[in-house]
Design a protein around this motif. Structure first.
Motif, PDB file in Angstrom:
ATOM      1  N   ALA A 276       0.833  -1.207   0.000  1.00 31.33           N
ATOM      2  CA  ALA A 276       0.000   0.000   0.000  1.00 31.33           C
ATOM      3  C   ALA A 276       0.870   1.260   0.000  1.00 31.33           C
ATOM      4  O   ALA A 276       0.594   2.216  -0.730  1.00 31.33           O
ATOM      5  N   ALA A 277       1.936   1.263   0.817  1.00 29.37           N
ATOM      6  CA  ALA A 277       2.821   2.425   0.889  1.00 29.37           C
ATOM      7  C   ALA A 277       3.495   2.693  -0.447  1.00 29.37           C
ATOM      8  O   ALA A 277       3.541   3.839  -0.913  1.00 29.37           O
ATOM      9  N   MET A 278       4.009   1.638  -1.086  1.00 30.93           N
ATOM     10  CA  MET A 278       4.681   1.819  -2.371  1.00 30.93           C
ATOM     11  C   MET A 278       3.693   2.200  -3.468  1.00 30.93           C
ATOM     12  O   MET A 278       4.041   2.909  -4.407  1.00 30.93           O
ATOM     13  N   SER A 279       2.456   1.749  -3.318  1.00 35.33           N
ATOM     14  CA  SER A 279       1.413   2.155  -4.267  1.00 35.33           C
ATOM     15  C   SER A 279       1.145   3.653  -4.159  1.00 35.33           C
ATOM     16  O   SER A 279       1.046   4.358  -5.172  1.00 35.33           O
ATOM     17  N   ILE A 280       1.053   4.152  -2.921  1.00 35.28           N
ATOM     18  CA  ILE A 280       0.824   5.584  -2.698  1.00 35.28           C
ATOM     19  C   ILE A 280       1.994   6.399  -3.235  1.00 35.28           C
ATOM     20  O   ILE A 280       1.810   7.421  -3.921  1.00 35.28           O
ATOM     21  N   VAL A 281       3.214   5.960  -2.932  1.00 33.98           N
ATOM     22  CA  VAL A 281       4.408   6.664  -3.418  1.00 33.98           C
ATOM     23  C   VAL A 281       4.458   6.645  -4.943  1.00 33.98           C
ATOM     24  O   VAL A 281       4.843   7.624  -5.581  1.00 33.98           O
ATOM     25  N   GLY A 282       4.056   5.516  -5.516  1.00 30.83           N
ATOM     26  CA  GLY A 282       4.023   5.423  -6.974  1.00 30.83           C
ATOM     27  C   GLY A 282       3.101   6.455  -7.596  1.00 30.83           C
ATOM     28  O   GLY A 282       3.436   7.079  -8.618  1.00 30.83           O
TER      29      GLY A 282
END
Length: 451
Positions: A276-282
């Protein structure tokens, strides 16, 4: 039309570079931002459901990237050829490229939709879903697949308009579609209680609406290009020109999609919070990158048009301007995002682990973005003038040749930090590869002009 064509030719070949590129870049930046808004709006509202739903939008990001890759390939491939032929005043050929690219992309969009819906469950697993994310990803992904024909054809038409120097027409369709998406998301997700499926429906409806609006520009014959079956060509040369020149865009988008899938798989052992965190950063990274890409796309028609008209000094001037202008804009935006990284991540999720991972990853990305204009300038320049091999190589460096080994190796030794660092390091290494290639081409242009 002849008067309009002459006016367009004069604008592209005589307007000062420092005024022409920003003029063309503004609508393309807005168009790119709207494209990102399609994704960010879904991520924002879906994140209010739970962590797994938020992660599902990240899993589907790679599927959307693949669909867009085909649209970019045919759109950029046709657009570059169209612009150079219009620069050489060959309007008939330009119309063949536009129609051939459009109808081919339409067929591919339909094929992706049909086969994707048939094999949706194994497809979602392949994209890096976990068992808890899977049902959300299927509900959302079904509507993304239905929108595939609209997405591929929209990107084709958008790029054709942009390469003709008429990006403002494409911007209108994308703007209306983007605003519609933002309005429909909370209505369908919360009011009609459709959950994540409501976000998918909102995206699907907005994509078809935006596509229809852009298509009316061609129906009203506002362009020199045409989209009509009579201009579709089975000539191998035309299709080869489109695919060859557009392949770097496919590599850039396709490898980005593949890399996102690998990233999700590598983040899997660290839990849904990491995905989820990497999705948001993406999504936030895409927002920053959209400025860079939009400026570059404003540069492309200037580069290809003047290269086709053999005005090599203007091409040189355009490349130098792009490097300076792009770096300044990205530096300002990246600095703001670096400072407010925790707050930006918390707009989507406030979970402690998500915020911690997302903040570090976003700050690494912001630093690396300072190198992005160099990579983008090389990629856009070589693609615009038809030197597909060099553009393809740079696209592969940025999203594949450098990133994939890093994402496969670093997490084994340094854990979550390896997940956070892989993409930023790939940006930096790619910039050191692209820099000498740009410098060599600038010297070549000087020789052509002097000769």
């Amino acid at each position: 039309m002849e008067s309009s064509a002459e006016k367009q030719f004069k604008m592209m070949t005589e307007t000062p570079i420092n005024r022409l590129i920003p003029r063309l870049a503004v609508p393309t930046v807005i168009s790119m931002l709207i494209t990102v808004i399609y994704n960010m709006a879904d991520t924002y509202f879906v994140s209010k459901i739970n962590v797994s739903a938020s992660a599902a939008t990240g899993v589907l990001l790679s599927l959307m990237g693949l669909i867009q890759a085909f649209g970019f390939m045919f759109g950029q491939g046709a657009g570059s050829n169209i612009s150079r032929r219009l620069g050489a005043k060959d309007v008939e050929s330009a119309r063949k490229y536009s129609s051939t690219a459009y109808f081919t992309a339409l067929v591919i969009g339909v094929v992706i939709m049909v086969f994707g819906l048939i094999f949706i469950n194994p497809l979602i697993d392949l994209l890096g879903s976990t068992p808890t994310i899977h049902p959300y990803a299927v509900s959302y992904g079904r509507w993304i697949l239905i929108a595939a024909p609209a997405m591929t054809t929209s990107f084709v038409m958008n790029n054709i308009l942009r390469f003709e120097g008429m990006a403002k027409f494409a911007m209108v369709g994308l703007l209306i579609g983007g605003l519609l998406n933002i309005a429909l998301d909370p209505l369908l997700i919360f009011v009609f209680e459709l959950g994540i499926a409501g976000a998918g429906i909102a995206t699907c409806v907005s994509q078809f609406t935006g596509m229809a609006i852009i298509f009316t520009v061609f129906l009203r014959k506002k362009t020199q290009s045409r989209i009509h079956p009579k201009y579709f060509s089975f000539e191998k040369r035309i299709m080869a020109d489109i695919v060859t020149v557009g392949l770097p865009s496919f590599a850039r988008q396709g490898l980005s999609s593949f890399s996102t899938m690998i990233l999700n798989i590598q983040a899997h052992p660290f839990g849904d919070e990491c995905i989820a965190a990497m999705s948001i950063v993406g999504k936030i990274g895409m927002f920053i990158f959209s400025f860079c890409l939009g400026i570059g796309q404003g540069f492309q028609p200037v580069c290809s048009f003047n290269f086709g008209a053999k005005l090599y000094e203007r091409v040189r001037e355009a490349i130098k301007f792009l490097l300076k202008f792009g770096t300044i804009i990205i530096a300002i935006i990246a600095t703001i995002c670096f400072v407010f990284a925790p707050q930006l991540v918390m707009l989507f999720r406030k979970d402690t682990e998500v915020v911690e991972i997302g903040t570090a990853a976003l700050r690494f990305t912001c630093v690396a973005m300072l190198f992005m204009p160099i990579v983008m300038t090389g990629n856009m320049t070589f693609q615009s003038i038809g030197r597909a091999a060099k553009a393809f190589f740079l696209s592969c460096c940025q999203n594949g040749l450098v990133f994939i080994p890093l994402i496969l190796i670093l997490p084994r030794f340094i854990g979550v930090i390896g997940i956070e660092l892989s993409q930023p390091l790939a940006f930096i290494v790619s910039a050191f590869i692209a820099g000498p290639m740009i410098n060599k081409f600038l010297k070549e242009l000087k020789q052509k002009n002097d000769g």
